[in-house]
Write an enzyme that holds these catalytic residues in place. Structure first.
Site, short mmCIF file in Angstrom:
data_model
loop_
_atom_site.label_atom_id
_atom_site.label_comp_id
_atom_site.label_asym_id
_atom_site.label_seq_id
_atom_site.Cartn_x
_atom_site.Cartn_y
_atom_site.Cartn_z
N ASP A 18 6.80 35.96 -39.52
CA ASP A 18 7.73 35.72 -38.07
C ASP A 18 8.47 34.41 -38.23
OD1 ASP A 18 8.56 35.29 -35.42
OD2 ASP A 18 6.84 36.55 -34.58
N GLY A 45 12.09 37.59 -24.13
CA GLY A 45 13.12 36.92 -23.61
C GLY A 45 12.83 35.57 -23.38
N SER A 87 6.20 37.98 -27.71
CA SER A 87 7.02 36.79 -27.65
C SER A 87 6.79 35.94 -26.14
CB SER A 87 8.34 37.24 -27.79
OG SER A 87 9.14 35.95 -28.19
N TRP A 88 8.02 36.10 -25.20
CA TRP A 88 8.17 35.31 -24.20
C TRP A 88 6.84 36.18 -23.29
CZ3 TRP A 88 8.20 31.68 -20.60
CH2 TRP A 88 8.41 32.04 -19.37
N HIS A 120 9.14 39.22 -36.41
CA HIS A 120 8.73 39.02 -34.92
C HIS A 120 8.98 40.31 -34.05
CE1 HIS A 120 8.76 36.67 -31.54
NE2 HIS A 120 9.83 37.44 -30.88
#
Length: 332
Positions: A275, A56, A123-124, A303
């Site tokens: 990605d 996120g 990711s985050w 991703h």
């Protein structure tokens, strides 16, 4: 607790997702500032702890995330970060910064008596894993990262400033369409004004194109913009935009600057070669010169955690750590 491998030899696992299991523990933890987090544990209550950090910001956890860990060996801890998923209050950005989330991870670790743990994030979630590890290196066994994002201006400019738009001009046009031409020089702040305008209906309307822009580019194969439930989209968009509008509450380049604090820890970085959300350059920079870091560039992959080759490689990493530990290896 410390008997894990720094290196994975051979191919001990076929990389198949583990069977779905139900949590053996679910609870709500009050972390202060009016925030109550949903936390769950699955697998072996006496196993090696893995703290799962979702993406996120604002994505929340899903049952699918339990399937990366052998339930006979690992104790998987999943939690919804402030403001999203089953944590409350929903879509709340007050007292919601990277430093708050780092403190939450430490509180959960201590509350559950985990000792040193593996951090598993994409990711985050990879950003947060590195940030937490640099703040509490003594609490970490290893890092398993996917689709690396380090919260720098250059990375935000790539995705929201027109970089990736050169590959997806049609999707970029859809993302820009709700914003007046005069405001399109800063898409993050243009959406920020609308996602935090106080009109819930407007916030939902602008949440949908925000989240669809990212969703459309997450997989290697693009198959339509899709849909998202309004409440989920609102929380995701508000939280993500809040963090990005504030530079992820990190000093510019902080995570690379402070990498020396965690270079004694093993790290396994799984990165999709194609990605488009978090390009491989960032994963390369994080791994370059880190002797105990292993970068696994995954071909024909983007991703998303759910992409078959990405999921397979992550399971191989976790099963490899298990197998090496059972042969008597150690993390450090």
């Amino acid at each position: 607790m410390d008997r894990l491998a720094g290196q994975i030899g051979g191919n001990p696992s076929q990389g198949k997702l583990h069977p779905m299991v139900e949590p053996f523990d679910q609870r709500q933890i009050d972390v202060g500032d009016g925030h109550i987090l949903h936390v769950e544990q699955s697998g072996n209550p006496e196993g090696i702890p893995v703290i799962v950090l979702h993406g996120g910001p604002g994505g929340g956890c899903s049952p699918f995330m339990r399937r990366f860990f052998d339930p006979k060996y690992y104790r998987a801890v999943l939690f919804d970060q402030r403001g999203c998923g089953r944590s409350r209050p929903h879509a709340e950005v007050a007292a919601n910064t990277t430093q708050h989330l780092i403190a939450d991870i430490e509180l959960i670790r201590r509350r559950l008596g985990l000792g040193r743990a593996i951090l598993f994030g994409g990711s985050w979630g990879a950003t947060l894993a590195v940030a937490y590890a640099e703040a509490h290196p003594e609490a970490v066994l290893a890092l398993v990262l996917r689709g690396v994002f380090l919260g720098r201006r250059s990375e935000l400019d790539w995705f929201y400033g027109g970089g990736v738009a050169r590959f997806f001009p049609d999707r970029w046009a859809e993302f820009q369409r709700p914003i007046p031409v005069a405001e399109r020089d800063d898409m993050i702040m243009a959406y920020h004004r609308r996602l935090f305008g106080g009109d819930r209906g407007q916030e939902i309307r602008y949440s949908l194109p925000w989240i669809m822009w990212e969703n459309a580019l997450a997989g290697l194969e693009i198959s339509g913009s899709g849909h998202a439930p309004p409440d989920y989209a609102r929380a995701f968009a508000r939280l993500e935009n809040h963090y990005f509008a504030h530079g992820c509450f990190l000093d510019e380049g902080q995570l690379l600057r402070d990498r020396h604090l965690i270079e004694h820890l093993p790290a396994f970085i799984v990165q999709g070669r194609y990605d488009m959300v978090c390009p491989p350059q960032t994963a390369w920079e994080l791994a370059e010169g880190w002797e105990k870091a292993e970068l696994r560039m995954v071909p024909a992959s983007g991703h998303a955690l759910s992409e078959p080759r990405i999921a397979t490689e992550l399971v191989r990493v976790m099963d490899g750590l298990r197998d090496a530990a059972q042969r008597g290896g150690r993390v450090a």
